[in-house]
Design an enzyme around this catalytic site. Structure first.
Site, PDB file in Angstrom:
ATOM      1  N   GLU A 231      12.117 -16.607 -33.542  1.00 54.54           N
ATOM      2  CA  GLU A 231      13.093 -16.119 -32.581  1.00 54.54           C
ATOM      3  C   GLU A 231      13.455 -17.328 -31.718  1.00 54.54           C
ATOM      4  O   GLU A 231      12.558 -18.012 -31.222  1.00 54.54           O
ATOM      5  CB  GLU A 231      12.501 -15.029 -31.678  1.00 54.54           C
ATOM      6  CG  GLU A 231      13.562 -14.484 -30.725  1.00 54.54           C
ATOM      7  CD  GLU A 231      13.025 -13.601 -29.613  1.00 54.54           C
ATOM      8  OE1 GLU A 231      11.800 -13.554 -29.403  1.00 54.54           O
ATOM      9  OE2 GLU A 231      13.862 -12.963 -28.933  1.00 54.54           O
TER      10      GLU A 231
ATOM     11  N   LYS B 224       4.126 -17.919 -26.006  1.00 55.36           N
ATOM     12  CA  LYS B 224       5.438 -18.392 -25.554  1.00 55.36           C
ATOM     13  C   LYS B 224       5.620 -18.140 -24.070  1.00 55.36           C
ATOM     14  O   LYS B 224       6.264 -18.930 -23.379  1.00 55.36           O
ATOM     15  CB  LYS B 224       6.536 -17.679 -26.338  1.00 55.36           C
ATOM     16  CG  LYS B 224       6.916 -18.425 -27.586  1.00 55.36           C
ATOM     17  CD  LYS B 224       8.248 -17.939 -28.114  1.00 55.36           C
ATOM     18  CE  LYS B 224       8.421 -18.371 -29.554  1.00 55.36           C
ATOM     19  NZ  LYS B 224       9.565 -17.729 -30.193  1.00 55.36           N
TER      20      LYS B 224
ATOM     21  N   ARG C 259      -3.111 -15.384 -36.565  1.00 54.93           N
ATOM     22  CA  ARG C 259      -2.428 -16.503 -35.923  1.00 54.93           C
ATOM     23  C   ARG C 259      -3.455 -17.528 -35.468  1.00 54.93           C
ATOM     24  O   ARG C 259      -4.651 -17.245 -35.362  1.00 54.93           O
ATOM     25  CB  ARG C 259      -1.615 -16.002 -34.731  1.00 54.93           C
ATOM     26  CG  ARG C 259      -2.491 -15.416 -33.647  1.00 54.93           C
ATOM     27  CD  ARG C 259      -1.728 -15.027 -32.376  1.00 54.93           C
ATOM     28  NE  ARG C 259      -0.435 -15.596 -32.257  1.00 54.93           N
ATOM     29  CZ  ARG C 259       0.688 -14.878 -32.101  1.00 54.93           C
ATOM     30  NH1 ARG C 259       0.619 -13.560 -32.066  1.00 54.93           N
ATOM     31  NH2 ARG C 259       1.848 -15.466 -31.971  1.00 54.93           N
TER      32      ARG C 259
END
Length: 563
Positions: free
Chosen positions: A41, A277, A267
């Site tokens: 994104e 983020k 992850r």
RNA sequence: UGGGGCGUCGCCAAGUGGUAAGGCAGUGGAUUUUGAUUCCACCAUGCGGAGGUUCGAAUCCUCCCGCCCCAGCCA
């Protein structure tokens, strides 16, 4: 492209469960070509966690002779920006991967997505809900209680279509209505309790501008985008595992051109590092770091500016593997990979971080000679260079001690050491200033030891790096340490865990001329100190270098000294 | 107390019924004109726990414990 091992690995057995699955699918002739995608994104910069995903998706495609698309998941114009679209592409390329012509955007599919949504409405599988956001939340139920059907759940197809079209036309304000999939408000999987497919967002999209007033949610857009692109293996992280039934539901109900499958892996987490983020964005916005490419940032841009070679990042993610258990990798593993790569490739140079003046009393005043130094001790093909030697030199402050402990075998009054590529020297006297600090060393050299060896075979216990006072240049060296002071910093309150010593600036360092003239953005080894790379702040007038990483230092560890 | 995952050496991680790979870290030692590199050696009688099945279990069964994720009109 990263190429060398690709062919061999095609016939190799999978190295992780994802590759095992793909291999089995191929063996079963389920697909004739493997297609993956990396779907960022564009709402922030890529970090080393993304590197794991990038290497997995592109790596798998390469190893199995398939393809990997780069697809921007740009379904939320409120958070997304062109700057991020650009940086992400630059970072993926820097890492060494190539998507060729396969650059896509979820927004490329907005029209098709919209048509399919109307199709779902016609099939009685989606409806427009007029409930407020609060009502929707309240009626969703909890983890242990089922939700309640919306009072708008059984609207007619005609009314739903009319309302949805008016949503699209921009007739309603943000939040007034949403389109929901009609699945099961009592599902134990909350993602199946009539998830939102479209929301009204009067916002300018980086690519579609103001043409859309409604935007699809991730759940509705992602799987369908995969299907449109013919993705065979849609690889994502563990938190989407619960979404898979929803992913499959859309694929089953919609007339999509292919049937992609989703697989999830854990992850990356790293000690002394935060990879969310939200946190990274705040670090930048609140000025804790100089920007997304601050060398202390775990972003790809930060690693690059820090001087970390892309090959080291690739090797790192290869070594940590791919699995499903949550883990926190020791940042030491990354550091090992950086040193391993740089030790192999970096040119050797000399720089003095904290200079201490040395006068060679028996060396003729005004005389200068040139000595030869190798550029890489294990790679003669990298050549040699010459270094000037004269009466006045600089050595490292840490390399001299007036009253050394037994284990210290560098320079001290009366001791003899070797100056690398030059001569043996002996310290005769340490000169101090009024405060008692040593400001200069008076030494003598042995002319017989030119090049660094004594004809009589006597040995020294240390070899020091040094620089000629006149023929060296001033430079600013930026020494970086962990951004966070704790191995497992708290994301919720990260500011409290920031390491106040994460940056140390050495303004009086000296470097050899060959460092200044190097026309390279690759890190060099400053012998006995570490790897350094020229920073973008560097100018011919003010030379600035970043320390990528220090050399392994078992001596410092032993005496508990500096890092 | 719902659902979905995961638990193998300090940190990653192979292993999928035949008697615990590898890497990082660590510890000894050798070589060394970088206290770097390189090299050699050591480093889980044990696989979250307890039972059970089996000639044989990290791998199969049962129960238990722990950790992570999900209640955004974020992704």
């Amino acid at each position: 492209m990263v190429s060398e091992p690709a062919v061999a690995e095609t016939v190799d057995t999978g190295r992780d469960f994802i590759r095992d699955i793909i291999q089995a699918d191929l063996a079963a002739k389920k697909y004739q070509e493997i297609v993956t995608r990396f779907p960022p994104e564009p709402n922030g910069y890529l970090h080393i966690g993304h590197a794991k995903s990038i290497a997995l998706n592109f790596g798998v495609a390469q190893e199995f002779s398939g393809r990997c698309n780069l697809r921007f998941d740009d379904t939320n114009p409120i958070k997304e920006e062109q700057e991020y679209i650009d940086s992400i592409q630059a970072d993926v390329r820097w890492l060494g991967f190539d998507w060729g012509k396969n650059l896509f955007y979820a927004s490329d599919y907005f029209d098709r997505l919209y048509e399919w949504a109307e199709g779902l409405i016609r099939a009685g599988l989606a409806y427009v809900d007029d409930q407020s956001q609060e009502e929707i939340r309240a009626n969703r139920g909890t983890l242990t209680e089922p939700g309640k059907n919306s009072p708008f759940r059984d609207r007619s197809v005609e009314e739903n279509l009319d309302l949805f079209r008016r949503m699209k036309a921009g007739e309603f304000p943000n939040g007034a209505r949403v389109l929901r999939a009609k699945i099961d408000m009592a599902s134990p999987n909350i993602n199946l309790r009539d998830p939102v497919m479209y929301r009204i967002l009067h916002a300018t999209h980086p690519r579609t501008g103001d043409t859309w007033k409604i935007y699809p949610s991730y759940d509705y857009a992602h799987g369908q985008s995969d299907a449109i692109e013919g993705i065979t293996h849609s690889i994502c992280t563990l938190e989407f595992e619960d979404h898979r039934p929803l992913y499959d539901w859309f694929i089953e109900k919609l007339p999509v051109p292919s049937q992609p499958h989703q697989y999830e892996f854990a992850r990356l987490n790293l000690t002394y590092t935060l990879l969310s983020k939200r946190v990274l964005t705040q670090l930048v916005r609140e000025g804790h770091v100089s920007g997304w490419d601050d060398p202390r940032m775990p972003t790809i841009a930060g690693l690059k500016r820090r001087g970390v070679p892309p090959a080291a990042v690739r090797e790192f993610v290869r070594r940590i593997g791919v699995a499903k258990s949550n883990s926190v990798v020791d940042v030491g593993m990354l550091e090992f990979c950086i040193r391993e790569e740089l030790n192999r490739t970096a040119l050797r140079r000399m720089a003095v971080l904290r200079p201490l003046k040395v006068v060679i009393e028996n060396y003729p005043e005004g005389q200068v000679e040139e000595l030869e130094a190798v550029n890489h001790p294990d790679d003669p093909s990298k050549g040699t260079r010459r270094i000037a030697f004269g009466r006045e030199l600089y050595i490292e402050r840490d390399d001299f001690m007036e009253n050394p402990p037994k284990k210290f075998f560098r320079l001290s009054p009366g001791s003899e050491v070797r100056l690398r590529y030059a001569y043996f020297i002996k310290c005769r006297e340490a000169i101090k200033d009024a405060s008692g600090e040593v400001v200069e060393l008076r030494c003598t050299y042995d002319p017989e030891t030119r090049g660094g060896n004594a004809p009589d075979g006597r040995k020294v216990k240390a070899t020091l790096h040094w620089l000629p006072a006149a023929q060296s240049l001033p430079a600013e060296l930026r020494i970086y340490n962990q951004l966070f002071a704790k191995p497992n910093p708290e994301a919720a309150n990260f500011a409290a865990d920031i390491n106040p010593q994460s940056l140390e600036i050495l303004r009086d360092a000296r470097i050899e001329p060959a460092i200044a003239t190097a026309n390279s953005d690759e890190a060099m080894q400053f012998e006995r100190q570490g790897y350094f790379v020229r920073d973008k702040d560097s100018t011919p007038e003010r030379l600035v270098f970043n320390r990528t990483i220090g050399l392994r230092d078992t001596f410092a560890k032993e005496v508990g000294g500096k890092g």
